[in-house]
Design an enzyme around this catalytic site. Structure first.
Site, PDB file in Angstrom:
ATOM      1  N   HIS A 113       0.818  -1.211   0.000  1.00 23.51           N
ATOM      2  CA  HIS A 113       0.000   0.000   0.000  1.00 23.51           C
ATOM      3  C   HIS A 113       0.855   1.267   0.000  1.00 23.51           C
ATOM      4  CE1 HIS A 113      -3.226   2.658   1.900  1.00 23.51           C
ATOM      5  NE2 HIS A 113      -3.833   2.145   0.846  1.00 23.51           N
ATOM      6  N   LYS A 172       3.311   4.356  -1.303  1.00 25.07           N
ATOM      7  CA  LYS A 172       3.424   5.244  -2.464  1.00 25.07           C
ATOM      8  C   LYS A 172       4.761   5.975  -2.333  1.00 25.07           C
ATOM      9  CE  LYS A 172      -1.175   4.852  -1.550  1.00 25.07           C
ATOM     10  NZ  LYS A 172      -1.729   4.365  -0.275  1.00 25.07           N
ATOM     11  N   ASP A 219      16.441  10.716  -9.026  1.00 27.78           N
ATOM     12  CA  ASP A 219      17.886  10.978  -9.004  1.00 27.78           C
ATOM     13  C   ASP A 219      18.491  10.854  -7.613  1.00 27.78           C
ATOM     14  OD1 ASP A 219      18.054  11.334 -11.725  1.00 27.78           O
ATOM     15  OD2 ASP A 219      17.895  13.516 -11.642  1.00 27.78           O
ATOM     16  N   HIS A 263      -9.226  11.432   2.194  1.00 34.29           N
ATOM     17  CA  HIS A 263      -8.420  10.217   2.103  1.00 34.29           C
ATOM     18  C   HIS A 263      -7.088  10.354   2.837  1.00 34.29           C
ATOM     19  CE1 HIS A 263      -6.019   7.113  -0.254  1.00 34.29           C
ATOM     20  NE2 HIS A 263      -7.110   6.432   0.027  1.00 34.29           N
ATOM     21  N   LYS A 274      -4.112  10.518   5.686  1.00 31.04           N
ATOM     22  CA  LYS A 274      -3.738   9.687   6.833  1.00 31.04           C
ATOM     23  C   LYS A 274      -2.809  10.512   7.711  1.00 31.04           C
ATOM     24  CE  LYS A 274      -3.911   6.874   2.928  1.00 31.04           C
ATOM     25  NZ  LYS A 274      -5.309   6.569   2.919  1.00 31.04           N
ATOM     26  N   ASP A 312      -0.188  16.335  20.524  1.00 32.18           N
ATOM     27  CA  ASP A 312       0.255  17.453  21.368  1.00 32.18           C
ATOM     28  C   ASP A 312       1.014  18.543  20.618  1.00 32.18           C
ATOM     29  OD1 ASP A 312      -0.856  16.293  23.575  1.00 32.18           O
ATOM     30  OD2 ASP A 312       1.014  15.481  24.371  1.00 32.18           O
TER      31      ASP A 312
END
Length: 399
Positions: free
Chosen positions: A145, A147, A152, A317, A319, A324
């Site tokens: 999952h 990405k 370079d 979508h 995450k 704190d």
């Protein structure tokens, strides 16, 4: 033997096979899971919350690549933005740039013809996590999952966006798509590159980790951060640790709120010791039953005194966790059991107050585009909803 009994034994046999396959597959998975703890690094970070802005920047950096492009996505669709992406990779390969593209076997929608055209142009292509015997069912559930983009060896990207029209605000149902994606420069790229090459080695059986050409000398950036890769084994413990450290406030943004019992217990305990807990989830759903699976947890949090918001301006979508105002967690992992126990994920812990302030500003915008829900929103008597919740609860591990 009647048809009824035959069907019964077929179903029973299938259930037994799935159970045994899952248990033994899980055991093998945990035994082979790579344990990795990257050190704190100093990098410069930029955050993108809108697809068009991210893709403009990502594609621009790909066009400027001179030596190598390493890209991993869970999903690459077969649509307009994906065709643009594929064409760009082929152009760079034909220019003589090393291009490697790794996509999840189940998540990706690339057609065979498209893959053949990539290879013909010189792009090195591989599928990640192809289901394998003997544990066919279990291995089909363990997805990559992550990405990751590394250009370079100097510029990197990671976060929640995949490649597809919906991520670029071109889906009539889910647009505008709200997500968080990081761009890194500085010494943290060494870990991002290493993680990609480990996944490439696993998929292609080609080990490039010792090739210094992919690890140029990097300057320190201004922001302290740490990359945390997980392989369905340690994400739960990371989340528990972050929740346990919260003393004043905890903000969670996620498209799927389906925590494990251990994580949820610690979340409730945080509220009871006086921590202000805010959860932001989407109002719209992009997958069947994921909303219904979250309702029982959200009800409990509301009863404990947490604030729960549903995002209304498109699909949420992202995450993210902010603890704190001291720690910010952004990456690929959802706040659900699938990310905790099955998927390969990659998160970035950020410890810089100024950058965390930027993320909080984005979160504040998203909360203003949301509605604060009450217990009554999840407590209406509805037989159909109850059936869906029961079904969602039964298969919540795989949602």
């Amino acid at each position: 033997m009647g048809i009824g009994w035959s069907l019964f034994w077929i179903i029973a046999g299938l259930a037994l096979w799935v159970t045994v396959d899952f248990m033994l597959g899980r055991k093998q998975h945990l035994a082979k899971a790579r344990k990795c703890v990257f050190p704190d690094r100093r990098s410069d970070l930029e955050i993108f919350a809108k697809g068009p802005e991210l893709f403009e920047d990502l594609f621009s950096e790909i066009k400027k690549a001179k030596q190598h492009i390493h890209i991993l996505f869970y999903i690459v669709k077969d649509d307009k933005i994906s065709h643009e992406f594929v064409s760009l990779l082929k152009e760079k390969a034909q220019e003589g740039v090393e291009v490697r593209l790794l996509v999840d076997w189940i998540g990706s929608n690339l057609k065979r013809k498209t893959i053949q055209s990539l290879k013909a142009a010189g792009v090195e292509f591989a599928f990640s996590h192809i289901p394998k015997f003997p544990f066919l069912f279990y291995s089909s559930q363990v997805r990559n999952h992550r990405k990751i983009s590394v250009i370079d060896g100097h510029i990197g990207f990671l976060g929640g966006f995949n490649i597809g029209n919906e991520y670029n605000d071109r889906d009539p149902k889910l647009s505008p798509w709200r997500d968080y994606h990081l761009k890194l420069t500085g010494e943290g790229i060494v870990d991002l590159q290493e993680e990609f090459l480990h996944d490439w080695h696993r998929a292609k059986k080609i080990n490039l980790l010792q090739d210094k050409a992919y690890f140029p000398e990097l300057k320190k950036g201004s922001i302290r951060q740490q990359l945390v890769p997980t392989e369905g084994d340690s994400l739960q413990d990371l989340i528990v640790t972050l929740i346990s450290e919260a003393q004043q406030s905890l903000v969670i943004g996620t498209p799927y709120f389906i925590p494990s019992k251990k994580v949820f217990d610690h979340l409730q305990a945080a509220i009871r010791r006086g921590v202000s807990v805010t959860v932001l989830v989407p109002y719209k759903s992009d997958h069947i039953l994921v909303k219904e699976a979250s309702y029982r947890y959200l009800r409990s949090l509301l009863k404990e005194g947490a604030d729960v918001y549903q995002y209304l301006k498109g699909f949420y979508h992202a995450k993210v966790m902010i603890i704190d105002d001291n720690i910010c967690d952004i990456g690929t992992a959802n706040f659900d059991k699938r990310s905790m126990f099955l998927n390969y994920e990659l998160n970035c812990l950020v410890y810089d107050p100024a950058f965390i302030k930027k993320v909080k500003h984005i979160l504040t915008e998203d909360l203003l585009d949301s509605r604060k829900v009450s217990l009554s929103d999840f407590s209406r008597a509805n037989i159909f909803l109850s059936i869906k919740e029961t079904a969602a609860r039964t298969i919540s591990f795989f949602l």
